[in-house]
Enzyme design. Sequence first.
Site, PDB file in Angstrom:
ATOM      1  N   GLY A 131      39.409  -6.574  22.929  1.00 30.32           N
ATOM      2  CA  GLY A 131      38.519  -6.682  24.087  1.00 30.32           C
ATOM      3  C   GLY A 131      37.365  -5.707  24.009  1.00 30.32           C
ATOM      4  O   GLY A 131      36.988  -5.083  25.003  1.00 30.32           O
ATOM      5  N   ALA A 132      36.762  -5.581  22.819  1.00 32.79           N
ATOM      6  CA  ALA A 132      35.769  -4.530  22.582  1.00 32.79           C
ATOM      7  C   ALA A 132      34.330  -4.982  22.722  1.00 32.79           C
ATOM      8  O   ALA A 132      33.422  -4.234  22.374  1.00 32.79           O
ATOM      9  CB  ALA A 132      35.985  -3.945  21.184  1.00 32.79           C
ATOM     10  N   ASN A 133      34.092  -6.175  23.234  1.00 30.21           N
ATOM     11  CA  ASN A 133      32.709  -6.642  23.310  1.00 30.21           C
ATOM     12  C   ASN A 133      31.970  -6.127  24.547  1.00 30.21           C
ATOM     13  O   ASN A 133      30.751  -6.235  24.642  1.00 30.21           O
ATOM     14  CB  ASN A 133      32.647  -8.174  23.282  1.00 30.21           C
ATOM     15  CG  ASN A 133      33.401  -8.810  24.424  1.00 30.21           C
ATOM     16  OD1 ASN A 133      34.625  -8.927  24.347  1.00 30.21           O
ATOM     17  ND2 ASN A 133      32.708  -9.213  25.487  1.00 30.21           N
ATOM     18  N   SER A 134      32.706  -5.552  25.527  1.00 33.29           N
ATOM     19  CA  SER A 134      32.054  -5.056  26.742  1.00 33.29           C
ATOM     20  C   SER A 134      32.908  -3.977  27.383  1.00 33.29           C
ATOM     21  O   SER A 134      34.048  -3.728  26.981  1.00 33.29           O
ATOM     22  CB  SER A 134      31.824  -6.204  27.742  1.00 33.29           C
ATOM     23  OG  SER A 134      33.076  -6.737  28.164  1.00 33.29           O
ATOM     24  N   GLY A 135      32.341  -3.317  28.420  1.00 29.07           N
ATOM     25  CA  GLY A 135      33.090  -2.355  29.215  1.00 29.07           C
ATOM     26  C   GLY A 135      33.610  -1.172  28.419  1.00 29.07           C
ATOM     27  O   GLY A 135      33.009  -0.733  27.439  1.00 29.07           O
ATOM     28  N   ILE A 136      34.781  -0.657  28.841  1.00 24.68           N
ATOM     29  CA  ILE A 136      35.317   0.523  28.168  1.00 24.68           C
ATOM     30  C   ILE A 136      35.782   0.189  26.753  1.00 24.68           C
ATOM     31  O   ILE A 136      35.832   1.075  25.906  1.00 24.68           O
ATOM     32  CB  ILE A 136      36.463   1.166  28.976  1.00 24.68           C
ATOM     33  CG1 ILE A 136      37.644   0.213  29.149  1.00 24.68           C
ATOM     34  CG2 ILE A 136      35.974   1.662  30.317  1.00 24.68           C
ATOM     35  CD1 ILE A 136      38.847   0.868  29.780  1.00 24.68           C
ATOM     36  N   GLY A 137      36.104  -1.068  26.501  1.00 25.92           N
ATOM     37  CA  GLY A 137      36.470  -1.454  25.141  1.00 25.92           C
ATOM     38  C   GLY A 137      35.310  -1.265  24.192  1.00 25.92           C
ATOM     39  O   GLY A 137      35.468  -0.762  23.072  1.00 25.92           O
ATOM     40  N   SER A 260      47.376   1.084  33.771  1.00 20.96           N
ATOM     41  CA  SER A 260      46.674   1.357  35.031  1.00 20.96           C
ATOM     42  C   SER A 260      47.624   2.050  35.995  1.00 20.96           C
ATOM     43  O   SER A 260      48.844   1.849  35.953  1.00 20.96           O
ATOM     44  CB  SER A 260      46.163   0.058  35.648  1.00 20.96           C
ATOM     45  OG  SER A 260      45.709   0.276  36.974  1.00 20.96           O
ATOM     46  N   TYR A 293      48.789  -8.638  37.944  1.00 17.19           N
ATOM     47  CA  TYR A 293      48.120  -7.589  37.170  1.00 17.19           C
ATOM     48  C   TYR A 293      48.960  -6.311  37.161  1.00 17.19           C
ATOM     49  O   TYR A 293      49.182  -5.704  36.107  1.00 17.19           O
ATOM     50  CB  TYR A 293      46.739  -7.315  37.769  1.00 17.19           C
ATOM     51  CG  TYR A 293      45.980  -6.212  37.084  1.00 17.19           C
ATOM     52  CD1 TYR A 293      45.331  -6.441  35.872  1.00 17.19           C
ATOM     53  CD2 TYR A 293      45.905  -4.936  37.649  1.00 17.19           C
ATOM     54  CE1 TYR A 293      44.628  -5.422  35.233  1.00 17.19           C
ATOM     55  CE2 TYR A 293      45.211  -3.916  37.016  1.00 17.19           C
ATOM     56  CZ  TYR A 293      44.568  -4.168  35.813  1.00 17.19           C
ATOM     57  OH  TYR A 293      43.879  -3.153  35.184  1.00 17.19           O
TER      58      TYR A 293
END
Length: 414
Positions: A131-137, A260, A293
């Site tokens: 999940g590295a294409n956006s955000g904290i990733g 989380s 979640y």
Amino acid sequence: MAALKYAGLDDTDSEDELPPGWEERSTKDGWLYYANHVEEKTQWEHPKTGKRKRVVGDLPYGWEQETDENGHIYFVDHLNKRTTYLDPRLAFTVDDNPLKPSSRQKYDGNTTAMDILQGCGLTGKVAIVTGANSGIGFETARSLALHGAHVVLACRNIARANEATGKILEEWQKAKVEAMILDLSSLRSVQQFAKAFKAKNLPLHILICNAGVFGTPWVLTVDDLESTFQVNHLGHFYLVQLLQDTLCHSAPARVVMVSSESHRYTDIKNASGKLDFNLLSPLKREYWSMLAYNRSKLCNILFSNELNRRLSPHGVTSNALHPGNMMYSALHQSWWVYTVLFTLARPFTKSMQQGAATTIYCATAPELEGLGGMYFNNCCRCSPSQQAQSEVTAVALWELSERLVQERIGRQAQ
């Protein structure tokens, strides 16, 4: 035997920093004492704070305590074949007064990923970030790559992943980054990703399980499982299983699970106290996205702990973490309520660089080498919920996850 420093553990905050000529040591039963080499004397109290401290917990796997010819305690790291007079548990000390816990932690909620990596070289290290294409990733992958690591951005949307690698290369042309497709909602895709990665004949030193979904409506994956459970937990579980041999052959290696604090507000056991699959992958009429979640985040910690128990003897450690409070990311787009809450709370939220800090800390901090089975928040070790600490529940979840994967992979092979 000359005294050897254990890189990372002697870096302290200003309060605990020792004056020149002083050295910190520990006794056989874990109490710290301080040696003044200038005046050739020792004392129990810290020369600056006047506090007495002791280390807590067992030695990491592969470490052994010995005594030299002068009666001084030293420690042997059999995995990396090194010795030191510094106790490897010094990153986690408590004051003599149990009511006043003390930590040598030098980072906090304002620390960024780049702060932690300052002066750190990762050349030769290979990392996968899901999940590295956006955000904290993305910030996690970017931070690792800009410090020399070879980083694989494992993403569901290959076009966005390629855009992300392009941004990193624009910043530093020599960065070693590549995009690979990984759809955690499909066990077949996980299998294909692992096969493609292994075909590169690369080692794997850092595996960061960051990808996740939040607030999505009820939907079944192609594997006939509720999507939040599969994407956030089972897909990563299968990924780690498939890459387990590569991690072990690359040891020391680390697995980092992004969980989380919301894991505290749920349960995955039924009234009889047993793990309940119907709570993990519920029917549509019993589904609530927030609860799904929270349960998946509880699974992340349980999985991380059990993984560490199984793989730490082979030099692979695993830790879980909470990245930060209500950071604005692509996750919020699935649920309008989250968007409203973020708007109200935005002055109190972290930036993406701050959100990636704890992940980077768990993945690279020298003082965590050989240490696993822990949970971190704001780069500081803390206790997860009681249920997250249950070995019985962790084993039950592991066995259930194995069965779910085997049933589905077996069915696809027919």
